[in-house]
Design a protein around this motif. Structure first.
Motif, PDB file in Angstrom:
ATOM      1  N   GLU A   4       0.831  -1.216   0.000  1.00 30.44           N
ATOM      2  CA  GLU A   4       0.000   0.000   0.000  1.00 30.44           C
ATOM      3  C   GLU A   4       0.868   1.270   0.000  1.00 30.44           C
ATOM      4  O   GLU A   4       1.770   1.420   0.825  1.00 30.44           O
ATOM      5  N   GLY A   5       0.602   2.153  -0.937  1.00 33.94           N
ATOM      6  CA  GLY A   5       1.316   3.427  -0.997  1.00 33.94           C
ATOM      7  C   GLY A   5       2.677   3.355  -1.675  1.00 33.94           C
ATOM      8  O   GLY A   5       3.375   4.363  -1.805  1.00 33.94           O
ATOM      9  N   LEU A  28      -1.173  -3.267  -8.124  1.00 32.45           N
ATOM     10  CA  LEU A  28      -2.233  -2.251  -8.057  1.00 32.45           C
ATOM     11  C   LEU A  28      -3.428  -2.778  -7.265  1.00 32.45           C
ATOM     12  O   LEU A  28      -4.071  -2.041  -6.517  1.00 32.45           O
ATOM     13  N   ARG A  29      -3.700  -4.074  -7.412  1.00 26.67           N
ATOM     14  CA  ARG A  29      -4.773  -4.697  -6.633  1.00 26.67           C
ATOM     15  C   ARG A  29      -4.466  -4.597  -5.140  1.00 26.67           C
ATOM     16  O   ARG A  29      -5.363  -4.527  -4.308  1.00 26.67           O
ATOM     17  N   LYS A  30      -3.170  -4.602  -4.813  1.00 25.71           N
ATOM     18  CA  LYS A  30      -2.770  -4.521  -3.406  1.00 25.71           C
ATOM     19  C   LYS A  30      -2.528  -3.066  -3.001  1.00 25.71           C
ATOM     20  O   LYS A  30      -1.801  -2.784  -2.055  1.00 25.71           O
ATOM     21  N   ASN A  31      -3.100  -2.149  -3.769  1.00 23.32           N
ATOM     22  CA  ASN A  31      -3.089  -0.719  -3.433  1.00 23.32           C
ATOM     23  C   ASN A  31      -1.749  -0.021  -3.554  1.00 23.32           C
ATOM     24  O   ASN A  31      -1.453   0.908  -2.772  1.00 23.32           O
ATOM     25  N   LYS A  33       0.640   2.729  -4.866  1.00 30.74           N
ATOM     26  CA  LYS A  33       0.281   4.123  -5.189  1.00 30.74           C
ATOM     27  C   LYS A  33       0.526   4.406  -6.681  1.00 30.74           C
ATOM     28  O   LYS A  33      -0.223   5.148  -7.321  1.00 30.74           O
ATOM     29  N   PHE A  56      -7.687   0.734 -12.396  1.00 27.80           N
ATOM     30  CA  PHE A  56      -7.275   1.192 -11.064  1.00 27.80           C
ATOM     31  C   PHE A  56      -7.207   2.716 -11.067  1.00 27.80           C
ATOM     32  O   PHE A  56      -6.127   3.300 -11.201  1.00 27.80           O
ATOM     33  N   LYS A  58      -7.638   4.994  -8.821  1.00 26.32           N
ATOM     34  CA  LYS A  58      -7.036   5.735  -7.701  1.00 26.32           C
ATOM     35  C   LYS A  58      -5.510   5.781  -7.805  1.00 26.32           C
ATOM     36  O   LYS A  58      -4.859   6.631  -7.211  1.00 26.32           O
ATOM     37  N   ALA A  59      -4.943   4.836  -8.534  1.00 23.42           N
ATOM     38  CA  ALA A  59      -3.478   4.767  -8.633  1.00 23.42           C
ATOM     39  C   ALA A  59      -3.001   5.613  -9.808  1.00 23.42           C
ATOM     40  O   ALA A  59      -3.788   6.085 -10.624  1.00 23.42           O
TER      41      ALA A  59
END
Ligand SMILES: NC(=O)c1ccc[n+]([C@@H]2O[C@H](COP(=O)([O-])OP(=O)(O)OC[C@H]3O[C@@H](n4cnc5c(N)ncnc54)[C@H](O)[C@@H]3O)[C@@H](O)[C@H]2O)c1
Length: 209
Positions: A4-5, A28-31, A33, A56, A58-59
């Motif tokens: 994440e991030g 990207l699935r695992k968030n 950034k 995705f 948000k990314a």
């Protein structure tokens, strides 16, 4: 590692049916950034970027042209990614080809591209270079741990990637810079790299995994 991030750079990720693209998708699935898709084929790379960005939202996904067989091209690509995101946490040296005829190119892309990418990762993520540390994942193959007499050079590059990765993973400079280095060894995956002409290798036999 918590994804994440984090920001990742992946070479050879421009093929939507390929392993590099699948790695990007999973991060990207695992968030993650941000993800930078590096590839030598621009049309394909842009399509891959657009497809991931649609999935995705948000990314941040960027495409950067890069030929891993060229030192300056890979250096420029790393600079662009670091400047764009302001950080780098994950580097996947994944670009590879299978060409026993042009074995010099196979060595240059598979092995030298991976070595170049690993040293650049150290300089862009290492704590003594202003980074926060990170992870390098080199794509080797089952052909890097077992014999493949009919893919002699491809197999040699993958054996060398395994050996290089084991050596740098144990290297104090990498440890002190908090850069962890690992390799993955996929077995046969149905991607375009498998579309090579079997007749170019006499008596070609599939691996027995
Ligand atoms: N598919 C398999 O069965 C398999 C098994 C084990 C390991 N691998 C390894 O996985 C990695 C990815 O292969 P894949 O199966 O996704 O194949 P692929 O052909 O789908 O993907 C390879 C990608 O590398 C890119 N590329 C080629 N030359 C480049 C260069 N000079 N600079 C930058 N990018 C370049 C291509 O444009 C493509 O996007 C390779 O290292 C391959 O050796 C594949």
């Amino acid at each position: 590692m918590d994804i994440e991030g984090k920001v990742a750079l992946i070479t050879g990720a421009g093929q939507v049916e390929g392993i590099g693209y699948a790695i990007a998708q999973e991060l990207l699935r695992k968030n993650a950034k941000g993800v930078a898709i590096l590839d030598i084929h621009d049309g394909m790379g842009q399509d891959a970027k657009n497809e991931l960005q649609k999935q995705f939202r948000k990314a941040v996904v960027i495409y950067v042209h890069c030929d891993v067989s060229s030192k300056s091209s890979l250096e420029e690509a790393f600079e662009k990614v670091k400047t764009h995101f302001g950080r780098l946490d994950i580097v996947c040296n994944n670009a590879g080809i299978l060409n026993e005829d042009n074995w010099e190119l196979t060595l240059n892309i598979n092995l030298m591209g991976t070595i170049r990418g690993t040293y650049l990762a150290l300089e862009h993520m290492g704590v003594n270079y202003g980074g926060s540390g990170g992870v390098v994942i080199n794509t080797a193959s089952t052909a890097g741990v077992m014999t493949t007499s009919l893919l002699s050079v491809y197999g040699a590059t993958k054996h060398a990637i395994v050996a290089f990765t084991r050596n740098v993973a144990d290297n104090n400079k990498f440890k002190k810079n908090k850069v962890r280095v690992s390799a993955i060894c996929p077995a046969k995956v149905d991607t375009p790299i498998q579309d090579f002409d079997r007749t170019m290798i006499p008596d070609f036999e599939e691996f027995k995994y």
